[in-house]
Motif scaffolding. Structure first.
Motif, PDB file in Angstrom:
ATOM      1  N   THR A   1       0.823  -1.213   0.000  1.00  0.00           N
ATOM      2  CA  THR A   1       0.000   0.000   0.000  1.00  0.00           C
ATOM      3  C   THR A   1       0.858   1.265   0.000  1.00  0.00           C
ATOM      4  OG1 THR A   1      -0.233  -0.208   2.410  1.00  0.00           O
ATOM      5  CG2 THR A   1      -2.017  -1.084   1.040  1.00  0.00           C
ATOM      6  N   GLN A   2       2.035   1.213   0.620  1.00  0.00           N
ATOM      7  CA  GLN A   2       2.918   2.377   0.598  1.00  0.00           C
ATOM      8  C   GLN A   2       3.377   2.682  -0.817  1.00  0.00           C
ATOM      9  OE1 GLN A   2       6.472   2.039   2.993  1.00  0.00           O
ATOM     10  NE2 GLN A   2       6.958   4.203   2.817  1.00  0.00           N
ATOM     11  N   THR A   3       3.708   1.641  -1.568  1.00  0.00           N
ATOM     12  CA  THR A   3       4.122   1.822  -2.963  1.00  0.00           C
ATOM     13  C   THR A   3       3.003   2.460  -3.782  1.00  0.00           C
ATOM     14  OG1 THR A   3       5.613  -0.075  -2.861  1.00  0.00           O
ATOM     15  CG2 THR A   3       4.907   0.638  -5.048  1.00  0.00           C
ATOM     16  N   ILE A   4       1.783   1.984  -3.573  1.00  0.00           N
ATOM     17  CA  ILE A   4       0.639   2.554  -4.304  1.00  0.00           C
ATOM     18  C   ILE A   4       0.443   4.010  -3.918  1.00  0.00           C
ATOM     19  CG2 ILE A   4      -1.852   2.394  -4.672  1.00  0.00           C
ATOM     20  CD1 ILE A   4      -1.629  -0.610  -4.179  1.00  0.00           C
ATOM     21  N   GLN A   5       0.550   4.313  -2.627  1.00  0.00           N
ATOM     22  CA  GLN A   5       0.377   5.687  -2.161  1.00  0.00           C
ATOM     23  C   GLN A   5       1.416   6.609  -2.773  1.00  0.00           C
ATOM     24  OE1 GLN A   5      -2.298   6.378  -0.070  1.00  0.00           O
ATOM     25  NE2 GLN A   5      -1.870   8.488  -0.648  1.00  0.00           N
ATOM     26  N   GLN A   6       2.644   6.143  -2.878  1.00  0.00           N
ATOM     27  CA  GLN A   6       3.717   6.949  -3.470  1.00  0.00           C
ATOM     28  C   GLN A   6       3.472   7.215  -4.951  1.00  0.00           C
ATOM     29  OE1 GLN A   6       7.120   4.532  -2.456  1.00  0.00           O
ATOM     30  NE2 GLN A   6       7.393   5.504  -0.460  1.00  0.00           N
ATOM     31  N   ASN A   7       2.691   6.350  -5.583  1.00  0.00           N
ATOM     32  CA  ASN A   7       2.344   6.523  -6.992  1.00  0.00           C
ATOM     33  C   ASN A   7       1.072   7.337  -7.183  1.00  0.00           C
ATOM     34  OD1 ASN A   7       4.554   5.034  -7.880  1.00  0.00           O
ATOM     35  ND2 ASN A   7       3.448   3.091  -7.796  1.00  0.00           N
ATOM     36  N   GLY A   8       0.578   7.943  -6.104  1.00  0.00           N
ATOM     37  CA  GLY A   8      -0.595   8.804  -6.206  1.00  0.00           C
ATOM     38  C   GLY A   8      -1.918   8.102  -6.003  1.00  0.00           C
ATOM     39  N   GLY A   9      -1.870   6.904  -5.430  1.00  0.00           N
ATOM     40  CA  GLY A   9      -3.100   6.146  -5.196  1.00  0.00           C
ATOM     41  C   GLY A   9      -3.298   5.072  -6.245  1.00  0.00           C
ATOM     42  N   GLY A  10      -4.337   4.253  -6.066  1.00  0.00           N
ATOM     43  CA  GLY A  10      -4.574   3.179  -7.025  1.00  0.00           C
ATOM     44  C   GLY A  10      -5.841   2.416  -6.729  1.00  0.00           C
ATOM     45  N   HIS A  11      -6.252   1.652  -7.724  1.00  0.00           N
ATOM     46  CA  HIS A  11      -7.512   0.913  -7.721  1.00  0.00           C
ATOM     47  C   HIS A  11      -7.179  -0.579  -7.657  1.00  0.00           C
ATOM     48  CE1 HIS A  11     -11.687   0.482  -9.893  1.00  0.00           C
ATOM     49  NE2 HIS A  11     -11.780   0.284  -8.591  1.00  0.00           N
ATOM     50  N   ILE A  12      -7.503  -1.221  -6.545  1.00  0.00           N
ATOM     51  CA  ILE A  12      -7.115  -2.608  -6.289  1.00  0.00           C
ATOM     52  C   ILE A  12      -8.332  -3.524  -6.416  1.00  0.00           C
ATOM     53  CG2 ILE A  12      -6.108  -4.202  -4.623  1.00  0.00           C
ATOM     54  CD1 ILE A  12      -4.905  -1.700  -3.219  1.00  0.00           C
ATOM     55  N   LEU A  13      -8.169  -4.600  -7.144  1.00  0.00           N
ATOM     56  CA  LEU A  13      -9.192  -5.637  -7.259  1.00  0.00           C
ATOM     57  C   LEU A  13      -8.795  -6.807  -6.373  1.00  0.00           C
ATOM     58  CD1 LEU A  13     -11.727  -6.811  -8.689  1.00  0.00           C
ATOM     59  CD2 LEU A  13     -10.187  -7.629 -10.487  1.00  0.00           C
ATOM     60  N   TYR A  14      -9.687  -7.196  -5.475  1.00  0.00           N
ATOM     61  CA  TYR A  14      -9.391  -8.279  -4.531  1.00  0.00           C
ATOM     62  C   TYR A  14     -10.343  -9.436  -4.801  1.00  0.00           C
ATOM     63  CZ  TYR A  14      -8.534 -10.457   0.128  1.00  0.00           C
ATOM     64  OH  TYR A  14      -8.209 -11.315   1.154  1.00  0.00           O
ATOM     65  N   PHE A  15      -9.784 -10.590  -5.201  1.00  0.00           N
ATOM     66  CA  PHE A  15     -10.530 -11.832  -5.325  1.00  0.00           C
ATOM     67  C   PHE A  15     -10.241 -12.670  -4.079  1.00  0.00           C
ATOM     68  CE2 PHE A  15      -9.880 -11.625 -10.204  1.00  0.00           C
ATOM     69  CZ  PHE A  15     -11.008 -10.842 -10.343  1.00  0.00           C
ATOM     70  N   SER A  16     -11.241 -12.965  -3.284  1.00  0.00           N
ATOM     71  CA  SER A  16     -11.032 -13.724  -2.051  1.00  0.00           C
ATOM     72  C   SER A  16     -11.681 -15.098  -2.138  1.00  0.00           C
ATOM     73  CB  SER A  16     -11.617 -12.967  -0.853  1.00  0.00           C
ATOM     74  OG  SER A  16     -11.429 -13.706   0.337  1.00  0.00           O
ATOM     75  N   ASN A  17     -10.981 -16.084  -1.579  1.00  0.00           N
ATOM     76  CA  ASN A  17     -11.499 -17.448  -1.512  1.00  0.00           C
ATOM     77  C   ASN A  17     -11.707 -17.944  -0.092  1.00  0.00           C
ATOM     78  OD1 ASN A  17     -11.504 -18.484  -4.391  1.00  0.00           O
ATOM     79  ND2 ASN A  17      -9.397 -17.775  -4.248  1.00  0.00           N
ATOM     80  N   CYS A  18     -11.179 -17.225   0.895  1.00  0.00           N
ATOM     81  CA  CYS A  18     -11.219 -17.689   2.279  1.00  0.00           C
ATOM     82  C   CYS A  18     -11.571 -16.515   3.191  1.00  0.00           C
ATOM     83  CB  CYS A  18      -9.868 -18.280   2.680  1.00  0.00           C
ATOM     84  SG  CYS A  18      -9.735 -18.701   4.438  1.00  0.00           S
ATOM     85  N   GLU A  19     -12.680 -16.633   3.909  1.00  0.00           N
ATOM     86  CA  GLU A  19     -13.134 -15.517   4.735  1.00  0.00           C
ATOM     87  C   GLU A  19     -12.127 -15.167   5.836  1.00  0.00           C
ATOM     88  OE1 GLU A  19     -16.589 -15.105   7.913  1.00  0.00           O
ATOM     89  OE2 GLU A  19     -17.394 -15.010   5.857  1.00  0.00           O
ATOM     90  N   GLY A  20     -11.511 -16.164   6.448  1.00  0.00           N
ATOM     91  CA  GLY A  20     -10.544 -15.894   7.503  1.00  0.00           C
ATOM     92  C   GLY A  20      -9.371 -15.064   7.013  1.00  0.00           C
TER      93      GLY A  20
END
Length: 202
Positions: free
Chosen positions: A9-28
């Motif tokens: 997330t720090q890398t993304i913040q340094q690049n001015g922000g970003g749009h992340i897609l999260y595919f989850s398979n496990c709730e925990g």
């Protein structure tokens, strides 16, 4: 669980922000990653707007109570995702965007830095895949001007191969329960394959 959330997330913040897609398979794993995302944001001075269902909010909150102070917890706004995405009775992008801006405007008026997270869920609805594609494209167009880190989270098994492929065209980063990466356009096809077929090593 993702081991490098702070660095990612720090890398993304340094690049001015970003749009992340999260595919989850496990709730925990999802809950653990969500808590890490919030904690790293708070520790870096951000406010958090977190759109999630009430059941998972309680699980995330249990982890946060052990890691954040009372004052830090006040910088988190939890919103029920049914109220956020279905205030019009169905998944209606125009209504969602109105709610979205109403929620974020006070933060921008005060000059506060933000991190966003939305767990996208839906009920029975005609042409929902087309609606989701259109919605995510519009969100992606907003991202450069907003200068925020925003996660759009989905349960992987609810998405078709076609929809996963289309969603990845309008996000700059892919996250799963165990890894995160930049999605250059030229690597799109292979990244989709990885996201669909990847399983953690024993």
């Amino acid at each position: 669980m993702l081991n490098n959330m702070a660095q990612f997330t720090q890398t993304i913040q340094q690049n001015g922000g970003g749009h992340i897609l999260y595919f989850s398979n496990c709730e925990g794993e999802y809950v653990a990653n969500a808590a890490d995302y919030i904690v790293t944001g708070i520790k870096n001075g951000h406010h958090i707007v977190f759109v999630e269902n009430d059941r998972i909010i309680l699980k995330i909150a249990e982890k946060l109570f052990r890691r954040l102070t009372v004052q830090e917890l006040k910088r988190i706004q939890f919103i029920n995702n049914f109220d956020f995405y279905f205030s019009n009775g169905n998944f209606h992008p125009v209504t969602i965007f109105n709610h979205f801006f109403d929620t974020l405007d006070p933060y921008y008026e005060q000059g506060l830095s933000l991190r966003l997270w939305g767990h996208v869920e839906w009920g029975p609805q005609n042409e929902i895949e087309r609606t989701l594609e259109s919605f995510e494209r519009e969100v992606d167009q907003l991202m450069p001007d907003m200068e925020v880190i925003a996660v759009c989270a989905y349960e992987s098994d609810r998405l078709s191969y076609k929809l996963k492929k289309e969603l990845m065209k309008c996000h700059g980063y892919l996250m799963t329960d165990h890894y995160a990466l930049l999605i250059p356009e030229m690597e799109l096809a292979s990244a989709v394959e990885d996201a669909m077929d990847w399983t953690p090593e024993k």
